[in-house]
Scaffold this active site. Sequence first.
Site, PDB file in Angstrom:
ATOM      1  N   GLU A 214       0.890  -1.220  -0.053  1.00  0.00           N
ATOM      2  CA  GLU A 214      -0.096   0.082  -0.025  1.00  0.00           C
ATOM      3  C   GLU A 214       0.940   1.248  -0.032  1.00  0.00           C
ATOM      4  O   GLU A 214       2.143   1.369   0.439  1.00  0.00           O
ATOM      5  CB  GLU A 214      -0.855  -0.009   1.131  1.00  0.00           C
ATOM      6  CG  GLU A 214      -1.722  -1.076   1.524  1.00  0.00           C
ATOM      7  CD  GLU A 214      -2.135  -1.453   2.956  1.00  0.00           C
ATOM      8  OE1 GLU A 214      -1.918  -0.456   3.745  1.00  0.00           O
ATOM      9  OE2 GLU A 214      -2.847  -2.489   3.380  1.00  0.00           O
TER      10      GLU A 214
ATOM     11  N   LYS B 245       2.148   4.584   1.334  1.00  0.00           N
ATOM     12  CA  LYS B 245       2.257   5.367   2.844  1.00  0.00           C
ATOM     13  C   LYS B 245       1.690   6.798   2.916  1.00  0.00           C
ATOM     14  O   LYS B 245       2.507   7.507   2.238  1.00  0.00           O
ATOM     15  CB  LYS B 245       3.664   5.033   3.455  1.00  0.00           C
ATOM     16  CG  LYS B 245       3.535   5.448   4.882  1.00  0.00           C
ATOM     17  CD  LYS B 245       4.801   5.085   5.835  1.00  0.00           C
ATOM     18  CE  LYS B 245       4.846   5.375   6.988  1.00  0.00           C
ATOM     19  NZ  LYS B 245       4.712   6.751   7.200  1.00  0.00           N
TER      20      LYS B 245
ATOM     21  N   ASP C  19       0.925  10.440   3.453  1.00  0.00           N
ATOM     22  CA  ASP C  19       1.523  11.379   4.667  1.00  0.00           C
ATOM     23  C   ASP C  19       0.329  12.270   5.240  1.00  0.00           C
ATOM     24  O   ASP C  19       0.295  13.377   4.735  1.00  0.00           O
ATOM     25  CB  ASP C  19       2.900  12.060   3.793  1.00  0.00           C
ATOM     26  CG  ASP C  19       3.673  12.677   5.062  1.00  0.00           C
ATOM     27  OD1 ASP C  19       3.788  12.273   6.074  1.00  0.00           O
ATOM     28  OD2 ASP C  19       4.715  13.568   4.565  1.00  0.00           O
TER      29      ASP C  19
ATOM     30  N   TYR D 282      -6.841   1.557   5.494  1.00  0.00           N
ATOM     31  CA  TYR D 282      -5.780   0.542   5.629  1.00  0.00           C
ATOM     32  C   TYR D 282      -5.830  -0.636   6.756  1.00  0.00           C
ATOM     33  O   TYR D 282      -5.026  -1.317   6.495  1.00  0.00           O
ATOM     34  CB  TYR D 282      -4.457   1.414   5.509  1.00  0.00           C
ATOM     35  CG  TYR D 282      -4.002   2.286   6.572  1.00  0.00           C
ATOM     36  CD1 TYR D 282      -3.695   1.814   7.961  1.00  0.00           C
ATOM     37  CD2 TYR D 282      -3.743   3.695   6.262  1.00  0.00           C
ATOM     38  CE1 TYR D 282      -3.504   2.834   8.840  1.00  0.00           C
ATOM     39  CE2 TYR D 282      -3.505   4.412   7.266  1.00  0.00           C
ATOM     40  CZ  TYR D 282      -3.255   4.064   8.589  1.00  0.00           C
ATOM     41  OH  TYR D 282      -2.865   4.672   9.644  1.00  0.00           O
TER      42      TYR D 282
ATOM     43  N   LYS E 292      10.585   3.699   3.167  1.00  0.00           N
ATOM     44  CA  LYS E 292      10.395   5.284   3.090  1.00  0.00           C
ATOM     45  C   LYS E 292      11.319   5.704   1.790  1.00  0.00           C
ATOM     46  O   LYS E 292      12.151   5.036   1.241  1.00  0.00           O
ATOM     47  CB  LYS E 292      11.081   5.964   4.243  1.00  0.00           C
ATOM     48  CG  LYS E 292      10.309   5.383   5.774  1.00  0.00           C
ATOM     49  CD  LYS E 292       9.262   6.022   6.013  1.00  0.00           C
ATOM     50  CE  LYS E 292       9.374   7.365   6.175  1.00  0.00           C
ATOM     51  NZ  LYS E 292       9.158   7.623   7.605  1.00  0.00           N
TER      52      LYS E 292
ATOM     53  N   CYS F  61      21.935  46.747  -8.901  1.00  0.00           N
ATOM     54  CA  CYS F  61      22.001  45.470  -9.595  1.00  0.00           C
ATOM     55  C   CYS F  61      23.413  45.287  -9.250  1.00  0.00           C
ATOM     56  O   CYS F  61      24.428  45.861  -9.323  1.00  0.00           O
ATOM     57  CB  CYS F  61      21.733  45.529 -11.056  1.00  0.00           C
ATOM     58  SG  CYS F  61      22.483  44.096 -11.665  1.00  0.00           S
TER      59      CYS F  61
ATOM     60  N   CYS G  25      25.494  44.880 -12.431  1.00  0.00           N
ATOM     61  CA  CYS G  25      25.966  45.841 -13.166  1.00  0.00           C
ATOM     62  C   CYS G  25      25.918  47.408 -12.616  1.00  0.00           C
ATOM     63  O   CYS G  25      26.246  48.203 -13.218  1.00  0.00           O
ATOM     64  CB  CYS G  25      25.096  45.794 -14.627  1.00  0.00           C
ATOM     65  SG  CYS G  25      23.453  46.315 -14.284  1.00  0.00           S
TER      66      CYS G  25
ATOM     67  N   CYS H 146      16.252  44.739 -12.353  1.00  0.00           N
ATOM     68  CA  CYS H 146      17.578  45.619 -12.851  1.00  0.00           C
ATOM     69  C   CYS H 146      17.310  46.314 -14.109  1.00  0.00           C
ATOM     70  O   CYS H 146      16.577  45.765 -15.036  1.00  0.00           O
ATOM     71  CB  CYS H 146      18.682  44.691 -13.021  1.00  0.00           C
ATOM     72  SG  CYS H 146      20.018  45.381 -14.182  1.00  0.00           S
TER      73      CYS H 146
ATOM     74  N   CYS I  17      23.400  45.001 -18.766  1.00  0.00           N
ATOM     75  CA  CYS I  17      23.640  44.184 -17.750  1.00  0.00           C
ATOM     76  C   CYS I  17      24.297  42.728 -17.932  1.00  0.00           C
ATOM     77  O   CYS I  17      23.504  42.142 -18.672  1.00  0.00           O
ATOM     78  CB  CYS I  17      22.613  44.127 -16.600  1.00  0.00           C
ATOM     79  SG  CYS I  17      22.759  42.823 -15.352  1.00  0.00           S
TER      80      CYS I  17
HETATM   81  S1  IVH Z   1      -0.511   0.420   8.971  1.00  0.00           S
HETATM   82  C1  IVH Z   1      -0.306  -1.760  12.449  1.00  0.00           C
HETATM   83  N1  IVH Z   1      -0.750   1.421   6.559  1.00  0.00           N
HETATM   84  O1  IVH Z   1       2.146   5.482   9.072  1.00  0.00           O
HETATM   85  C2  IVH Z   1       0.175  -1.039  11.340  1.00  0.00           C
HETATM   86  N2  IVH Z   1      -0.139   2.946   8.141  1.00  0.00           N
HETATM   87  O2  IVH Z   1       4.567   4.701  10.518  1.00  0.00           O
HETATM   88  C3  IVH Z   1      -0.415   0.547  11.817  1.00  0.00           C
HETATM   89  N3  IVH Z   1       0.423   5.196   7.446  1.00  0.00           N
HETATM   90  O3  IVH Z   1       0.566   5.863  12.083  1.00  0.00           O
HETATM   91  C4  IVH Z   1      -0.226   1.396  10.610  1.00  0.00           C
HETATM   92  N4  IVH Z   1      -0.249   4.826   5.320  1.00  0.00           N
HETATM   93  O4  IVH Z   1      -0.277   7.002  10.050  1.00  0.00           O
HETATM   94  C5  IVH Z   1      -0.461   1.817   7.634  1.00  0.00           C
HETATM   95  N5  IVH Z   1      -0.870   2.256   4.452  1.00  0.00           N
HETATM   96  C6  IVH Z   1      -0.684   2.474   5.579  1.00  0.00           C
HETATM   97  C7  IVH Z   1      -0.353   3.713   5.822  1.00  0.00           C
HETATM   98  C8  IVH Z   1       0.087   3.793   7.210  1.00  0.00           C
HETATM   99  C9  IVH Z   1       0.237   5.709   6.278  1.00  0.00           C
HETATM  100  C10 IVH Z   1       0.934   5.901   8.609  1.00  0.00           C
HETATM  101  C11 IVH Z   1      -0.001   5.747   9.838  1.00  0.00           C
HETATM  102  C12 IVH Z   1       0.902   5.064  10.907  1.00  0.00           C
HETATM  103  C13 IVH Z   1       2.401   5.811  10.396  1.00  0.00           C
HETATM  104  C14 IVH Z   1       3.242   4.561  10.818  1.00  0.00           C
END
Ligand code: IVH
Length: 680
Positions: free
Chosen positions: A115, A117, A119, A227, A316, A410, A413, A428, A434
């Site tokens: 999945e 991740k 932010d 998720y 990451k 400037c 120049c 300028c 220049c």
């Molecule tokens: S699973 C038991 N899945 O990442 C597992 N977390 O660094 C719990 N996050 O606190 C988290 N996308 O805020 C999971 N696809 C994803 C995620 C995800 C973002 C965040 C979440 C978590 C943090 C952990």
Amino acid sequence: MPTSTDIAASIAQLRCEINDHNHHYYVLDDPQIPDAEYDRLMQRLQALERQAPELITLESPTQRVGAKPLAGFDEVAHRVAMLSLDNAFNDDDMLAFDARITKGLEVEQVTYCAEPKLDGLAVSLRYENGLLVRAATRGDGRVGEDITQNVRTISSVPLRLMGDDFPSVLEVRGEVYMPRVGFDALNKRQRDHGGKPFANPRNAAAGSLRQLDPKITATRPLAMYCYGVGEVDEQRLPTSHRAILACLKGWGLRVSPETDEVYGAAGCLEYYRKIGAKRDALPYEIDGVVFKVNSLKQQQALGFVSRAPRWAIAHKFPAQEEMTRLIGIDIQVGRTGALTPVARLEPVFVGGVTVTNATLHNEDEVRRKDVRAGDTVVVRRAGDVIPEVVSVVLAQRPNDARAFVMPTDCPVCGSEVRRAEGEAVSRCSGGLYCSAQRKEAIKHFASRRAMDIEGLGDKLVEQLVEVGWLNSVADLYDRSALPHEKLAGMDRMGDKSADNLIAAIDKSKQTTLAHFLFSLGIREVGEATARALANHFGNLPTIMEADEEALLQVADVGPVVVANLRAFFHEPHNREVIESLQRLGVQWPDVVAQKDLPQPLAGQTFVLTGSMETMTRDEAKGKLQALGAKVTGSVSKKTSYVVVGDDPGSKRDKADKLGVTLLDEAALRKLLEEPPNSSD
Ligand code: IVH
């Protein structure tokens, strides 16, 4: 008069219909009706609920925002802890993770659910009998904050689950985030109202969820992807993570469409690269990908360590924001004389590269961010975007940090620096006197989309200007000003490269009017405007002498471009350079001026969709425009014709809906060959 049972039935029916449209719009990204029609349904429901207020319930789509501001957030204990994830920062970490898992499970290969991740912020949603009763932040994982009323305002979070086969208690976990477009719009709004913009979408999402007044949260463009699950009262869920996500989707919750099943470490690494390549094109920010052992039985066998499961890992991406020290603020002078403050930084590895400079845009921006030499700053580099200073870490400001002052002269120049009223940019006033502007003007002139002089790189231009051998673009063509020996003697040059460069310069003499106009670097005259001017007037003298009225006739030319064109051609120095260039052999064929041609399709608007056999869409566009037609990208009631090729997109359907006439390729060709007589 409708009876109260009629009203109750209509209300129920409307809620159902609106919830269904919400689901299509926010969860499936596939709206079924125009916004205006949706608004009408909502208004009808509101009107009915006004007539029968006793029927208003919390799950009604009219009640997403309604609660009064809170004094503070209550605490919520998580019955099932909200865990964190272990991180992998490189391929080796990932391989080690997979090796641990396969060893622990004593299997050859593991199936993972992969999945993105997101932010944002982890949020838990509690549904009881299908109704959203509580939403909470993660907090420390055991105790979070009750943000129910704020989360209720997020349209992609269903207030009631769909279907009837959900557990009676279902805690869903996911990430609340702010899409990029919404973030940009919010920051613009903040700035326009004199507020402080947010540093990034994550902060904006966090700030929005922590509002005590849900009416404010409701104006923030938040969304959520789910998720996983927390507490579930009956063991009726499937036995794999992916299948659980599919169930959540079926109940109307939003699950990322990037979710996938991958096999072994190789599958994980491939997914990581695939999503990495897409990262900047996604409509939201992600900071990595997450891999979870798919089988729940295997998850159980692996168990947990302190705050994270052993069966999952976050791989990451390189961070896009890092902290570093700002050594000083330099000024760069651009092609049009614009003075740009640039932060000189202690080298920092961010977004996958080492960054030593970051733009500060302009004087106001420096002031707004209050960036000072000596400060510790947050630097951001996302994708191919130029690195920028996001904010200052005020807590680390040294006593002797120096505030920025825009120079009055400037730095290159010495000419006076002017900032026009209402403009953010200081410039300028030296023009081509220049050397900085001269360098940039020559680089632009030689660039691929302008005169396309191969082998005349930026560094060479800079050197030639610095030693005083290249004073104007005309010198490039003047072998007495810039003979072979001089070119051959420059850094990293030689006889052969000088020969090649001279050949490329000679080749560039044959150009087109549009390229030539663009290469002059007149402010606001980009490629499209240059092409429009060339086509409209057909030759250079007419453009140079055109008055305001004549110039305004050209498509997309407004008063600012007119002023820039007139000022440029009024300047004797510029006229001399143009004359020299022509004398030295730069030439182009005149084109037949569109303004002198009949415009039988004037006033007609065309949209092109799908691919054609005998011409490209660009060619068709050019031909239609030459006959006076306007060609646009989207179908509306004002569209006269939609030209439909093979594999047309949704534009064709839209045209059908609006009753716009469709033309196939043959009909288009006929129209181009025998345009209607304008007197018809
Ligand atoms: S699973 C038991 N899945 O990442 C597992 N977390 O660094 C719990 N996050 O606190 C988290 N996308 O805020 C999971 N696809 C994803 C995620 C995800 C973002 C965040 C979440 C978590 C943090 C952990």
